[in-house]
Design a protein around this motif. Structure first.
Motif, mmCIF file in Angstrom:
data_model
loop_
_atom_site.group_PDB
_atom_site.id
_atom_site.type_symbol
_atom_site.label_atom_id
_atom_site.label_comp_id
_atom_site.label_asym_id
_atom_site.label_seq_id
_atom_site.Cartn_x
_atom_site.Cartn_y
_atom_site.Cartn_z
ATOM 1 N N ARG A 232 20.406 34.259 42.403
ATOM 2 C CA ARG A 232 21.043 33.139 43.101
ATOM 3 C C ARG A 232 22.005 32.386 42.198
ATOM 4 O O ARG A 232 22.844 31.637 42.663
ATOM 5 N N GLN A 233 21.888 32.585 40.877
ATOM 6 C CA GLN A 233 22.767 31.912 39.934
ATOM 7 C C GLN A 233 23.920 32.802 39.476
ATOM 8 O O GLN A 233 24.557 32.532 38.475
ATOM 9 N N TYR A 234 24.220 33.837 40.206
ATOM 10 C CA TYR A 234 25.212 34.822 39.767
ATOM 11 C C TYR A 234 26.581 34.194 39.494
ATOM 12 O O TYR A 234 27.253 34.563 38.553
ATOM 13 N N GLN A 235 26.973 33.206 40.293
ATOM 14 C CA GLN A 235 28.291 32.602 40.133
ATOM 15 C C GLN A 235 28.430 31.808 38.836
ATOM 16 O O GLN A 235 29.520 31.373 38.479
ATOM 17 N N ALA A 236 27.349 31.625 38.123
ATOM 18 C CA ALA A 236 27.396 30.860 36.876
ATOM 19 C C ALA A 236 28.341 31.480 35.858
ATOM 20 O O ALA A 236 28.981 30.762 35.080
ATOM 21 N N PHE A 237 28.445 32.813 35.840
ATOM 22 C CA PHE A 237 29.326 33.462 34.879
ATOM 23 C C PHE A 237 30.779 33.018 35.077
ATOM 24 O O PHE A 237 31.499 32.763 34.114
ATOM 25 N N ASP A 238 31.187 32.922 36.327
ATOM 26 C CA ASP A 238 32.548 32.468 36.612
ATOM 27 C C ASP A 238 32.729 31.001 36.239
ATOM 28 O O ASP A 238 33.787 30.603 35.727
ATOM 29 N N VAL A 239 31.699 30.194 36.490
ATOM 30 C CA VAL A 239 31.779 28.765 36.164
ATOM 31 C C VAL A 239 31.953 28.579 34.659
ATOM 32 O O VAL A 239 32.799 27.807 34.205
ATOM 33 N N LEU A 240 31.163 29.305 33.867
ATOM 34 C CA LEU A 240 31.277 29.198 32.412
ATOM 35 C C LEU A 240 32.678 29.585 31.946
ATOM 36 O O LEU A 240 33.289 28.900 31.119
ATOM 37 N N ARG A 241 33.178 30.686 32.473
ATOM 38 C CA ARG A 241 34.487 31.167 32.055
ATOM 39 C C ARG A 241 35.579 30.131 32.393
ATOM 40 O O ARG A 241 36.493 29.897 31.609
ATOM 41 N N MET A 242 35.467 29.510 33.570
ATOM 42 C CA MET A 242 36.458 28.514 33.981
ATOM 43 C C MET A 242 36.421 27.283 33.078
ATOM 44 O O MET A 242 37.454 26.682 32.774
ATOM 45 N N ILE A 243 35.224 26.890 32.638
ATOM 46 C CA ILE A 243 35.111 25.743 31.725
ATOM 47 C C ILE A 243 35.716 26.080 30.372
ATOM 48 O O ILE A 243 36.518 25.322 29.814
ATOM 49 N N PHE A 244 35.340 27.246 29.823
ATOM 50 C CA PHE A 244 35.787 27.599 28.480
ATOM 51 C C PHE A 244 37.285 27.890 28.405
ATOM 52 O O PHE A 244 37.891 27.742 27.353
ATOM 53 N N VAL A 245 37.887 28.292 29.525
ATOM 54 C CA VAL A 245 39.310 28.604 29.505
ATOM 55 C C VAL A 245 40.164 27.363 29.779
ATOM 56 O O VAL A 245 41.373 27.380 29.552
ATOM 57 N N SER A 246 39.532 26.260 30.220
ATOM 58 C CA SER A 246 40.265 25.036 30.584
ATOM 59 C C SER A 246 40.988 24.442 29.377
ATOM 60 O O SER A 246 40.437 24.362 28.281
ATOM 61 N N LYS A 247 42.212 23.994 29.625
ATOM 62 C CA LYS A 247 43.009 23.353 28.572
ATOM 63 C C LYS A 247 43.160 21.851 28.803
ATOM 64 O O LYS A 247 43.659 21.144 27.941
ATOM 65 N N ARG A 248 42.752 21.391 29.983
ATOM 66 C CA ARG A 248 42.834 19.968 30.310
ATOM 67 C C ARG A 248 41.463 19.470 30.748
ATOM 68 O O ARG A 248 40.688 20.210 31.362
ATOM 69 N N CYS A 249 41.177 18.210 30.455
ATOM 70 C CA CYS A 249 39.882 17.629 30.811
ATOM 71 C C CYS A 249 39.631 17.680 32.317
ATOM 72 O O CYS A 249 38.529 18.002 32.767
ATOM 73 N N ASP A 250 40.670 17.369 33.090
ATOM 74 C CA ASP A 250 40.519 17.368 34.552
ATOM 75 C C ASP A 250 40.149 18.744 35.076
ATOM 76 O O ASP A 250 39.327 18.871 35.993
ATOM 77 N N ASP A 251 40.774 19.792 34.514
ATOM 78 C CA ASP A 251 40.472 21.155 34.963
ATOM 79 C C ASP A 251 39.007 21.495 34.716
ATOM 80 O O ASP A 251 38.333 22.075 35.577
ATOM 81 N N ALA A 252 38.520 21.155 33.526
ATOM 82 C CA ALA A 252 37.125 21.453 33.190
ATOM 83 C C ALA A 252 36.170 20.644 34.063
ATOM 84 O O ALA A 252 35.161 21.150 34.557
ATOM 85 N N ARG A 253 36.514 19.360 34.290
ATOM 86 C CA ARG A 253 35.654 18.479 35.075
ATOM 87 C C ARG A 253 35.566 18.940 36.532
ATOM 88 O O ARG A 253 34.517 18.842 37.167
ATOM 89 N N ASN A 254 36.656 19.461 37.053
ATOM 90 C CA ASN A 254 36.689 19.867 38.461
ATOM 91 C C ASN A 254 35.951 21.173 38.736
ATOM 92 O O ASN A 254 35.671 21.489 39.898
ATOM 93 N N VAL A 255 35.645 21.916 37.675
ATOM 94 C CA VAL A 255 34.958 23.201 37.867
ATOM 95 C C VAL A 255 33.626 23.004 38.577
ATOM 96 O O VAL A 255 33.261 23.772 39.469
ATOM 97 N N ILE A 256 32.902 21.950 38.210
ATOM 98 C CA ILE A 256 31.561 21.752 38.765
ATOM 99 C C ILE A 256 31.612 21.454 40.262
ATOM 100 O O ILE A 256 30.638 21.691 40.982
ATOM 101 N N ASN A 257 32.758 20.948 40.748
ATOM 102 C CA ASN A 257 32.876 20.643 42.178
ATOM 103 C C ASN A 257 32.862 21.899 43.038
ATOM 104 O O ASN A 257 32.451 21.870 44.197
ATOM 105 N N SER A 258 33.340 23.009 42.480
ATOM 106 C CA SER A 258 33.376 24.264 43.242
ATOM 107 C C SER A 258 32.267 25.217 42.812
ATOM 108 O O SER A 258 32.304 26.395 43.135
ATOM 109 N N SER A 259 31.284 24.684 42.092
ATOM 110 C CA SER A 259 30.215 25.520 41.553
ATOM 111 C C SER A 259 28.982 25.490 42.451
ATOM 112 O O SER A 259 28.685 24.476 43.092
ATOM 113 N N LEU A 260 28.257 26.602 42.458
ATOM 114 C CA LEU A 260 26.976 26.659 43.152
ATOM 115 C C LEU A 260 25.852 26.100 42.279
ATOM 116 O O LEU A 260 24.728 25.930 42.731
ATOM 117 N N LEU A 261 26.153 25.812 41.017
ATOM 118 C CA LEU A 261 25.156 25.314 40.083
ATOM 119 C C LEU A 261 25.023 23.792 40.176
ATOM 120 O O LEU A 261 26.015 23.091 40.358
#
Length: 411
Positions: A232-261
């Motif tokens: 059920r946590q499979y989408q976590a891999f994509d969430v981690l990648r999106m956080i680590f690739v973020s170059k702006r604070c807003d981009d990283a912060r917004n990742v959790i809004n579209s996360s299943l976690l």
């Protein structure tokens, strides 16, 4: 336990010939396409770009084909050689020189080319294109996602060979072979659960089979039930990648809004994978500093019911961790949090214990509490001791195989 038991089954039982690979993929044509390209390749012709989801056999096919057809394989992870000078030094010579060990010559394999990111990698893509055009040996590339705009130049100098997700019945067939070799009697329903949760990823399926069946003689549905919770946590891999690739604070912060976690699960995922992503000690120290701050604020929020602190928790664990990055993002294979795995296994064990207690309480006219404290300890001793009496007790209590295994293991 012998050293051989630590060998990953994905390696131990992987196909060793082209024929074995074709038996697994069935009527898929990508194996024949690649072999036809390799056999017919001549200097000046296009490279091959193998693409598809992880675990479908891209790397395996290249390795097996090279060995079976007599090529000397030069293999390199493209994300580890991201500058023009490194590529020319490592790949350039191999792509122009003859092999001393093989009459067929060399086969150059650049894996994970979609792991290239940043300004340096723009020059790397240009260099790979030049090497392909100059090469006197066939060059193969592999990617999970080849449609990134930065890879357009590579697509133009390569034939595209798509690898599809493996079918469930193909995965089950291979898992049955492994069970036979390992002396395991497996419930087909259990194998089907593993195959379905793998979502076409053979490597993932074999890893799950080893995690649930190694050291056992039988594999039941109950043995694999905890895999569903993990999946059920499979989408976590994509969430981690999106956080680590973020170059702006807003981009990283917004990742959790579209996360299943939820934020607590995300904290566990980050804690498990920070050392994998950040290999520079300074990066890792900064990232853990912000993750620790998030944990402190989370504790204060829970103890005082101060929900206004949640925004700080999220800021620290997303933007803080992302901004700890010093070096360009590098493609990394993430791992599942061990704490969540242990919790899932513990939940499964509690469920088995409750089932046994219910059987004992019903037959002995006791409360479940008394069955648990006064009867279960004796059953543990009986079931771990050789003898036939446990067979009669099991029949009388109407225990299934998973309940018997629970009593044996907990003794």
């Amino acid at each position: 336990m012998s050293l051989s038991s630590y060998v990953p089954w994905a390696e131990k039982h992987k196909p060793r010939s082209i024929a074995e690979i074709k038996e697994i993929v069935g009527d898929a044509d990508y194996v024949d396409k690649f072999i036809s390209w390799l056999k017919g390749w001549r200097p000046g012709e296009k490279a091959a770009l193998l693409y598809g989801p992880p675990g479908v056999g891209k790397t395996l096919l290249v390795e097996v084909a090279a060995k079976e057809l007599g090529y000397e394989l030069f293999q390199l992870n493209a994300s580890d050689a991201r500058t023009e000078s490194m590529l020319r030094r490592l790949v350039g010579q191999s792509s122009k020189s003859v092999s001393l060990y093989s009459s067929k010559g060399k086969l150059v394999f650049l894996d994970e080319i979609d792991g290239l990111y940043g300004a340096e990698e723009t020059g790397a893509v240009k260099t790979i294109v030049e090497l392909i055009k100059e090469s006197r040996v066939p060059i193969v590339m592999a990617a999970n996602d080849p449609w990134d705009p930065k890879l357009r130049a590579l697509r133009e100098v390569a034939i595209m060979i798509e690898f599809k997700r493996l079918k469930v019945y193909s995965i089950i067939k291979h898992l049955k072979k492994i069970c036979l070799r390992e002396g395991i009697t497996a419930d087909e329903k259990a194998l089907k659960i593993i195959a379905e949760l793998a979502e076409g990823d053979m490597r993932s399926a074999v890893n799950d089979l080893q995690a649930t069946a190694q050291g056992k003689k039988r594999l039941s549905v109950n043995d694999v039930s905890w895999l569903r919770a993990r999946n059920r946590q499979y989408q976590a891999f994509d969430v981690l990648r999106m956080i680590f690739v973020s170059k702006r604070c807003d981009d990283a912060r917004n990742v959790i809004n579209s996360s299943l976690l939820d934020y607590e699960s995300l904290m566990l995922w980050l804690d498990e994978n920070l050392p994998r992503q950040y290999t520079d000690p300074e990066e890792l120290a900064k990232a853990y500093y912000y993750l620790a701050r998030a944990d402190i604020f989370l504790g204060r929020m829970k103890r005082g019911q101060r929900w206004e602190l949640l925004r700080h928790v999220i800021d620290f664990m997303t933007a803080g961790v992302a901004m700890a990055k010093i070096h360009p993002y590098k493609f990394t294979k993430y791992g599942f949090p061990q704490k969540l795995l242990l919790m899932a296994k513990a939940k499964d064990m509690r469920a088995k214990r409750e089932s046994v207690c219910e059987k004992v309480a019903s037959k002995c006219h006791l409360s479940r509490r008394k069955a648990s404290t006064e009867m279960i300890p004796f059953l543990h001793v009986i079931f771990e001791t050789p003898g036939l009496v446990k067979r009669d007790i099991s029949r009388w209590l109407e225990l299934d195989e998973s309940m018997e295994d629970f009593l044996k293991k907990q003794g």
